[in-house]
Design a protein around this motif. Structure first.
Motif, short mmCIF file in Angstrom:
data_model
loop_
_atom_site.label_atom_id
_atom_site.label_comp_id
_atom_site.label_asym_id
_atom_site.label_seq_id
_atom_site.Cartn_x
_atom_site.Cartn_y
_atom_site.Cartn_z
N ARG A 198 -24.58 5.79 -50.29
CA ARG A 198 -25.22 5.71 -51.35
C ARG A 198 -24.51 5.33 -52.57
O ARG A 198 -25.20 4.52 -53.45
N CYS A 199 -23.20 5.35 -52.89
CA CYS A 199 -22.38 5.01 -53.77
C CYS A 199 -22.48 3.47 -53.76
O CYS A 199 -22.67 2.79 -54.74
N MET A 200 -22.14 3.23 -52.66
CA MET A 200 -22.33 1.43 -52.37
C MET A 200 -23.56 0.84 -52.48
O MET A 200 -23.71 -0.38 -53.28
N ALA A 201 -24.48 1.70 -52.15
CA ALA A 201 -25.83 0.99 -52.32
C ALA A 201 -26.23 0.96 -53.82
O ALA A 201 -27.17 0.01 -54.26
N ARG A 202 -25.72 1.71 -54.47
CA ARG A 202 -26.20 2.03 -56.08
C ARG A 202 -25.36 0.82 -56.95
O ARG A 202 -25.99 0.36 -57.61
N GLU A 203 -24.13 0.47 -56.34
CA GLU A 203 -23.33 -0.58 -56.96
C GLU A 203 -23.75 -2.13 -56.65
O GLU A 203 -23.75 -2.83 -57.49
N GLN A 204 -24.39 -2.12 -55.64
CA GLN A 204 -24.68 -3.62 -55.09
C GLN A 204 -25.48 -3.48 -53.95
O GLN A 204 -25.55 -2.35 -53.27
N GLN A 205 -26.40 -4.53 -53.66
CA GLN A 205 -27.14 -4.47 -52.63
C GLN A 205 -26.85 -4.47 -51.23
O GLN A 205 -25.74 -5.36 -50.97
N VAL A 206 -27.14 -3.71 -50.35
CA VAL A 206 -26.76 -3.78 -48.80
C VAL A 206 -27.22 -4.89 -48.29
O VAL A 206 -28.35 -5.44 -48.24
N THR A 207 -26.36 -5.67 -47.41
CA THR A 207 -26.80 -6.81 -46.83
C THR A 207 -26.23 -6.73 -45.35
O THR A 207 -25.44 -5.78 -45.19
N ALA A 208 -26.75 -7.60 -44.75
CA ALA A 208 -26.26 -7.90 -43.11
C ALA A 208 -24.85 -8.24 -43.00
O ALA A 208 -24.14 -7.73 -42.42
N GLY A 209 -24.35 -8.90 -44.06
CA GLY A 209 -22.82 -9.47 -44.16
C GLY A 209 -22.15 -8.04 -44.33
O GLY A 209 -20.89 -7.89 -43.86
N MET A 210 -22.55 -7.16 -45.32
CA MET A 210 -21.79 -5.95 -45.54
C MET A 210 -21.80 -5.09 -44.20
O MET A 210 -20.79 -4.49 -44.04
N LEU A 211 -22.80 -5.04 -43.66
CA LEU A 211 -22.81 -4.14 -42.35
C LEU A 211 -21.94 -4.73 -41.26
O LEU A 211 -21.13 -4.19 -40.80
N ILE A 212 -21.79 -6.29 -41.14
CA ILE A 212 -20.91 -6.71 -40.21
C ILE A 212 -19.56 -6.47 -40.42
O ILE A 212 -18.64 -6.29 -39.78
N LYS A 213 -18.94 -6.63 -41.93
CA LYS A 213 -18.08 -6.41 -42.45
C LYS A 213 -17.21 -4.99 -42.08
O LYS A 213 -16.29 -4.79 -41.41
N THR A 214 -18.31 -4.17 -42.23
CA THR A 214 -18.03 -2.63 -42.15
C THR A 214 -17.55 -2.41 -40.37
O THR A 214 -16.85 -1.75 -40.19
N LEU A 215 -18.65 -3.21 -39.49
CA LEU A 215 -18.47 -2.76 -38.09
C LEU A 215 -17.15 -3.33 -37.64
O LEU A 215 -16.31 -2.88 -37.12
N ARG A 216 -16.77 -4.58 -38.28
CA ARG A 216 -15.51 -5.07 -37.96
C ARG A 216 -14.18 -4.34 -38.28
O ARG A 216 -13.20 -4.40 -37.89
N GLN A 217 -14.64 -3.62 -39.28
CA GLN A 217 -13.19 -2.71 -39.69
C GLN A 217 -13.33 -1.54 -39.09
O GLN A 217 -12.53 -0.54 -39.24
N GLY A 218 -14.13 -1.31 -38.11
CA GLY A 218 -14.21 -0.01 -37.21
C GLY A 218 -14.83 1.19 -37.88
O GLY A 218 -14.51 2.13 -37.43
N GLN A 219 -15.46 1.02 -39.04
CA GLN A 219 -15.77 2.17 -39.69
C GLN A 219 -17.30 2.45 -39.38
O GLN A 219 -18.43 2.34 -40.29
N VAL A 220 -17.65 2.85 -38.03
CA VAL A 220 -18.95 3.09 -37.41
C VAL A 220 -19.75 4.08 -38.32
O VAL A 220 -20.85 3.77 -38.57
#
Length: 381
Positions: A248-270
């Motif tokens: 929620r904090c991150m979504a308030r600061e900036q728009q969630v994108t596919a790139g953000m989801l990909i980066k989060t998955l690659r960091q192992g933060q499921v």
């Protein structure tokens, strides 16, 4: 013929039998005799018997040794000398014995830790009901894979001093953090130290990867950890809630994108990936899990089309999410091909209507379904 002469005769007869069965019987008989007369043997005689057994076992082909080890690992009445020899064999043979045999003492396990391979060490780390002494020796290897396997073994007993040391090490070794958090024997003080370590590491990763103001992120992390402190007093931390707060904090600061989801998955933060997907798509539990990890990937394809995701980003999300949702198993090329065919065939307008239905309150949808079903039923009268 007395018992001693009978034993010698049977051993001689077995020694002349060069078949696989004969070798197995000879080995088992020597081991059994050593067990029956252990109180009569000197240390030198005991060492000699162990050496004979070791040489006999290594005459067997590898598949035979593996079969023997698997059978004896489940037998609490197996000859101990034979079990010890198998436990010291190469890893493919030793593994079932190290994992299951209850005949190995702490001293024997510690000797294997000191003298055999890291694979042997990892197998020992996964044994049920390890003692504190053996756990300390495993931690003493300073091998992060061995220690992570130990921490994931919730039946292993680990001293408070060792847990305190590992909590400090978790500042630098990320793989210790999650299994430590999940251990029931972690004291409240150590748990709180660990939560702040995890929060600090997560903060560094997020700030390095995303354009978010540190103050807003710090507020979310601090609030989450303090809530976890309350949970400690009331029954344990809620890691999913922490991920949701961060999303929620991150979504308030900036728009969630596919790139953000990909980066989060690659960091192992499921958990954070799942929470960000929920913020982005508006799909809540339990439907969220079905969409993300459902077989075939149809739900994920429709959600991505509705949200304007490119085919390339969809394919990347599909592959990474399958891996995250299935214990790290790889997806076959056929699975990806089927998922991309669904992606190609679906119109965005149709996908948006489906997504909107997924976003609705489940109770409302259930009421609509019930009403429609009742309309289709033939009336009685």
């Amino acid at each position: 013929m007395n018992d001693h002469e009978q034993d010698l005769h049977s051993l001689l007869k077995l020694a002349l039998d060069k078949s696989i069965e004969g070798r197995e019987q000879l080995t088992a008989r020597i081991a059994q005799l050593s067990l029956e007369r252990e109180h009569m043997l000197s240390d030198q005689e005991r060492d000699l018997i162990f050496e004979i057994l070791d040489k006999l076992i290594h005459e067997f082909e590898l598949p035979i040794r593996k079969r023997l080890a698997d059978r004896l690992s489940r037998n609490p009445a197996a000859p101990r000398a034979l079990v010890i020899a198998l436990a010291n064999d190469e890893f493919a043979v030793a593994q079932p014995v190290l994992l299951r045999s209850t005949l190995l003492t702490d001293e024997e396990l510690i000797s294997i830790i000191h003298h055999r391979s890291r694979q042997h060490q990892i197998a020992i780390a996964r044994r049920r009901d390890l003692s504190e002494a053996v756990s300390d020796e495993l931690v003493g290897t300073k091998d992060s894979d061995v220690i992570t396997a130990l921490l994931e073994n919730t039946s292993a007993r680990i001293s408070e001093a060792t847990l305190a040391y590992l909590t400090e090490q978790a500042q630098h070794i990320d793989s210790y953090q999650e299994p430590l958090v999940r251990r029931q024997d972690l004291t409240n003080d150590l748990a709180m130290r660990l939560y702040w370590v995890v929060a600090a590491n997560l903060r560094a990763e997020i700030l390095a990867s995303y354009d978010i103001h540190p103050t807003a992120l710090d507020d979310a992390l601090e609030t989450s950890v303090l809530e976890m402190a309350d949970d400690l007093r009331g029954g344990g931390p809620n890691l999913e809630q922490t991920a949701a707060d961060l999303a929620r904090c991150m979504a308030r600061e900036q728009q969630v994108t596919a790139g953000m989801l990909i980066k989060t998955l690659r960091q192992g933060q499921v958990p954070l990936f799942e929470a960000l997907f929920e913020e982005w798509s508006g799909i809540t539990q339990p439907r969220r899990t079905e969409i993300l990890y459902g077989s075939g990937g149809e739900g994920l394809a429709i959600a991505c089309i509705a949200l304007g995701v490119s085919k390339q980003d969809f394919a990347t999300l599909f592959l990474l999410s399958r891996s995250a949702g299935s214990g790290g198993q790889k997806t076959s090329p056929g699975d990806l091909a089927r998922a991309t065919r669904i992606f190609d065939k679906t119109k965005r307008e149709d996908a948006q209507h489906v997504l909107r239905s997924w976003q609705r309150v489940p109770a409302f949808q259930a009421a609509v379904r019930d009403l429609e079903m009742n309309k289709t039923k033939p009336s009685r009268g």
